[in-house]
Every structure is written in C-alpha cells, then in structure tokens.
Design a protein around this motif. Structure first.
Motif, PDB file in Angstrom:
ATOM      1  N   SER A  67       4.449   5.751  -7.863  1.00  0.00           N
ATOM      2  CA  SER A  67       4.588   6.010  -9.311  1.00  0.00           C
ATOM      3  C   SER A  67       5.192   5.210 -10.353  1.00  0.00           C
ATOM      4  O   SER A  67       5.284   5.723 -11.434  1.00  0.00           O
ATOM      5  N   ASP A 108       5.800   1.142 -11.815  1.00  0.00           N
ATOM      6  CA  ASP A 108       5.561  -0.253 -11.955  1.00  0.00           C
ATOM      7  C   ASP A 108       6.177  -1.217 -10.960  1.00  0.00           C
ATOM      8  O   ASP A 108       7.374  -1.213 -10.845  1.00  0.00           O
ATOM      9  N   TYR A 148       0.795  -1.127  -0.139  1.00  0.00           N
ATOM     10  CA  TYR A 148       0.014  -0.149   0.080  1.00  0.00           C
ATOM     11  C   TYR A 148       0.961   1.433   0.057  1.00  0.00           C
ATOM     12  O   TYR A 148       1.624   1.297   0.954  1.00  0.00           O
ATOM     13  N   ASP A 149       0.853   1.978  -0.940  1.00  0.00           N
ATOM     14  CA  ASP A 149       1.395   3.247  -1.089  1.00  0.00           C
ATOM     15  C   ASP A 149       0.920   4.296  -1.974  1.00  0.00           C
ATOM     16  O   ASP A 149       0.967   4.138  -3.275  1.00  0.00           O
ATOM     17  N   PRO A 150       0.044   5.099  -1.508  1.00  0.00           N
ATOM     18  CA  PRO A 150      -0.762   6.002  -2.305  1.00  0.00           C
ATOM     19  C   PRO A 150       0.052   6.926  -3.332  1.00  0.00           C
ATOM     20  O   PRO A 150      -0.528   7.673  -4.285  1.00  0.00           O
ATOM     21  N   TYR A 151       1.625   7.370  -2.883  1.00  0.00           N
ATOM     22  CA  TYR A 151       2.341   8.099  -3.721  1.00  0.00           C
ATOM     23  C   TYR A 151       3.071   7.192  -4.757  1.00  0.00           C
ATOM     24  O   TYR A 151       3.944   7.903  -5.353  1.00  0.00           O
ATOM     25  N   GLU A 158       1.996  -7.383  -5.430  1.00  0.00           N
ATOM     26  CA  GLU A 158       0.649  -6.743  -5.822  1.00  0.00           C
ATOM     27  C   GLU A 158       0.502  -5.447  -5.050  1.00  0.00           C
ATOM     28  O   GLU A 158       0.918  -5.358  -3.672  1.00  0.00           O
ATOM     29  N   ARG A 159      -0.198  -4.760  -5.771  1.00  0.00           N
ATOM     30  CA  ARG A 159      -0.516  -3.295  -5.102  1.00  0.00           C
ATOM     31  C   ARG A 159      -2.021  -3.282  -4.480  1.00  0.00           C
ATOM     32  O   ARG A 159      -3.004  -3.785  -5.224  1.00  0.00           O
ATOM     33  N   VAL A 160      -2.150  -2.733  -3.428  1.00  0.00           N
ATOM     34  CA  VAL A 160      -3.676  -2.628  -2.817  1.00  0.00           C
ATOM     35  C   VAL A 160      -3.963  -1.197  -2.650  1.00  0.00           C
ATOM     36  O   VAL A 160      -2.898  -0.374  -2.417  1.00  0.00           O
ATOM     37  N   GLU A 161      -5.184  -0.663  -2.909  1.00  0.00           N
ATOM     38  CA  GLU A 161      -5.661   0.570  -3.132  1.00  0.00           C
ATOM     39  C   GLU A 161      -5.878   1.304  -1.640  1.00  0.00           C
ATOM     40  O   GLU A 161      -6.010   2.484  -1.592  1.00  0.00           O
ATOM     41  N   ASP A 162      -5.906   0.375  -0.638  1.00  0.00           N
ATOM     42  CA  ASP A 162      -6.732   0.542   0.683  1.00  0.00           C
ATOM     43  C   ASP A 162      -5.640   0.074   1.699  1.00  0.00           C
ATOM     44  O   ASP A 162      -5.349  -1.053   1.817  1.00  0.00           O
TER      45      ASP A 162
END
Length: 341
Positions: A198, A200, A193-196, A206-210
């Motif tokens: 940028s 790939d 999880y990392d909102p910043y 795996e990326r999670v949005e929350d």
C-alpha cells in the motif's frame, strides 16, 4: 499496575525489565522464564510457535494486569483463568502464540512488536543470498576436510553475480524493503510481488502484479511474506519450474510458504543453481531429512532474526505500548482493536 515479565533465553527477563523501567518505572513486576530457544517452540493449547507450560503461566499471572511475553502460550485456558489480566504484549512480529479471539472474548488487549527483527532478518537474508550464489558453506566444508577442488572454476560450475541480476522479492514489508535497498546497492535490478502493498516503491524498484511473472524473470528470488491460510504453499513445483534455469531461491520467511520436496527435486535435477533457507518444514529438522542431502542447499536453524538489537528493540516497543495503555493512550501495535471500543 503489576506486570509479569515472561522472558526466555532471547528476550530475557532482564532485557524486558530494563525496557519497562525506561517507559513505566513505577510498575510492579514479577518474572517467569521458559526454556526457549534451548527447547523448541510448537503448538500448545491451540496456539502456534509457543514454548512453556499453561499451568505455570496461570500461576505466575495471578494478580497481574499485564503479561509481557515472547514465547509463552497465551491460550484460551490461560486467559480464562486470569481474571485480573487486561493486556498481553507479545514481543514478536505477529502474536502467533496468543489466542487473539480468546483475548477479545475476555476483554484483554493484545499487542505485538512488528519490525523488531527486520534489520537482523534482512542482513541474514542478504548473507544467505551471497552464500547460495558463491556456495561459501559448501566450499568451507570441503576445505576443512582437506579437499581442494579446482573444477569449481569451470564455467558450468560457477554461479551468477548479484550485480546485473534480476532479484525478485516476494513481499515488501519491513524486511523485504531493506533487502531491496541492499540488492540495489550491489547493482541488481529489483522487482517486487506483494498483493498487500500500500506504499509507493522507491525509484528503481519495480512492482509486478503477478507472482508467475516475477518468478519467470528473476535469477534470484527471496521470500519475505508472512504465512497466512491463503498463501500457505505459495511456491511449489509449478512455481519453481517457472524460474529460469540456473536461478537461486532464498527463504528466510516461513517454512509453510515453500514446498521443500519440490525444492529438493529442482536442485537434484539441476534446474536451480542453488537455494538457501533459514526456515524449514520441520523445526528441528530430522537428521535423516533429504534437505540435508540435497546439493547446493544451504540451511540455518531459524535464526535470521537473532541479534541483541532485535531482542532489545522488541522489549522497547512492547514496553512503550504497555506504558501508553497505562496512561490511557492507544498503543501503537494492537492485534484486537475492538477491545478498545
């Protein structure tokens, strides 16, 4: 070009001088040292995590064009009293001990050294994960006092293996990405999880949005985010309750990201199996703090980034940016780019 080599016990004057000699051998230098790490950092004159005296720094900066520092307090007072100063280079991942707004106001370029301790901190983070999973410090402490307990082989007492576990990373920068690679090499599933973010992600990550979703599925959570006003207190009682029973939390990032009373509560209750932290709510930690009495909590005194290579790399990155500035080139790591026009 006159450069103040402002060292301490880690990124020393000598380490800094060798780096500058490689990149800018013609520079004139003077030196100043403070007492860190034997004396702790703190808030000084409106800046954070600094150690040293503003008046001593002002005196040392007389006639200097560049301040090449690590932990000295580069405050509004210091900048206002140093009219010859054109550049401040802070050998840290973020220039928290320098007043960026005041530097901009005075036309002083501020640079820093991101990634300087990424390898050291990643290695320490992995060591803390393993220490928490296997409870190595606790078992060592018992053995040296003559205690040998067989009950730690009981099914309900043992922890998980990293292989096959889901490891959740909060933050995927220079440190987090290294930890992810090591965890995958050990056979873990890695989610981030990392909102910043940028870039790939590599195959297998795996990326999670929350954040809640990451916490709910991770048996090991490790924090690698920079502390900001927006994410202070990022993980508290509500977030810890989302983690699966028997899971593990590691924080080698910043103390302000985690509610430590809530952490102690979930360890006392048995909801979390273990935790390990290199950063703490108070540094140094008061000897009567509950953290030191909480079971299955491993702590180290904010030394994850401590390696000789980290000190040398910090000095080298900083010296390279100073040399670039002197040559009229744009330094790589600028905190206040508006000064460059």
């Amino acid at each position: 070009m006159k450069v103040l080599l402002s060292g301490d016990g880690f990124v020393t004057v000598d380490v800094r001088a060798r780096a500058l000699a490689r990149h800018l051998p013609e520079a004139e230098t003077v030196s100043l040292a403070n007492e860190w790490p034997l004396e702790p950092v703190g808030d000084v004159g409106g800046v954070r995590e600094a150690q040293g005296d503003e008046e001593r720094l002002i005196e040392a900066l007389r006639g200097c064009d560049v301040c090449f520092t690590h932990t000295q307090p580069v405050t509004e007072k210091v900048l206002a009293a140093s009219p010859d100063l054109t550049m401040v280079t802070v050998c840290r991942g973020g220039p928290v001990n320098a007043d960026a707004d005041a530097a901009t106001e005075h036309g002083v370029l501020l640079t820093f050294t991101p990634g300087r301790n990424a390898t050291a901190t990643a290695e320490h983070s992995v060591a803390m994960i393993m220490a928490a999973v296997r409870q190595i410090p606790q078992r060592h402490a018992e053995l040296v006092t003559g205690e040998w307990r067989g009950d730690y082989y009981l099914y309900d007492q043992v922890g998980p293996e990293i292989a096959g576990s889901t490891v959740g990373l909060v933050g995927y920068g220079a440190i987090g990405s290294r930890v992810a690679a090591i965890m995958m090499a050990l056979g873990a599933r890695v989610v981030v999880y990392d909102p910043y973010l940028s870039v790939d992600l590599p195959s297998g990550v795996e990326r999670v949005e929350d954040l809640d979703a990451l916490l709910a599925q991770s048996s090991i959570v490790t924090i690698h985010a920079r502390e900001t006003a927006e994410n202070r207190g990022l993980i508290g009682a509500r977030e810890l309750a989302l983690m699966p029973a028997g899971s593990i939390l590691v924080n080698c990032a910043r103390g302000g990201l985690l509610d430590y009373d809530a952490l102690c509560d979930v360890l006392d209750s048995g909801h979390l199996f273990a935790a390990a932290c290199d950063v703490l709510p108070f540094e140094p930690l008061p000897p009567d703090h509950r953290i030191l009495r909480t079971p299955r909590l491993t702590v180290t005194p904010h030394l994850a980034g401590a390696s000789r290579q980290a000190a040398e790399l910090a000095a080298d990155i900083g010296a390279a940016d100073i040399a670039a500035f002197v040559r009229g080139e744009r330094p790589r790591y600028v905190a206040n780019p508006t000064v460059l026009g």
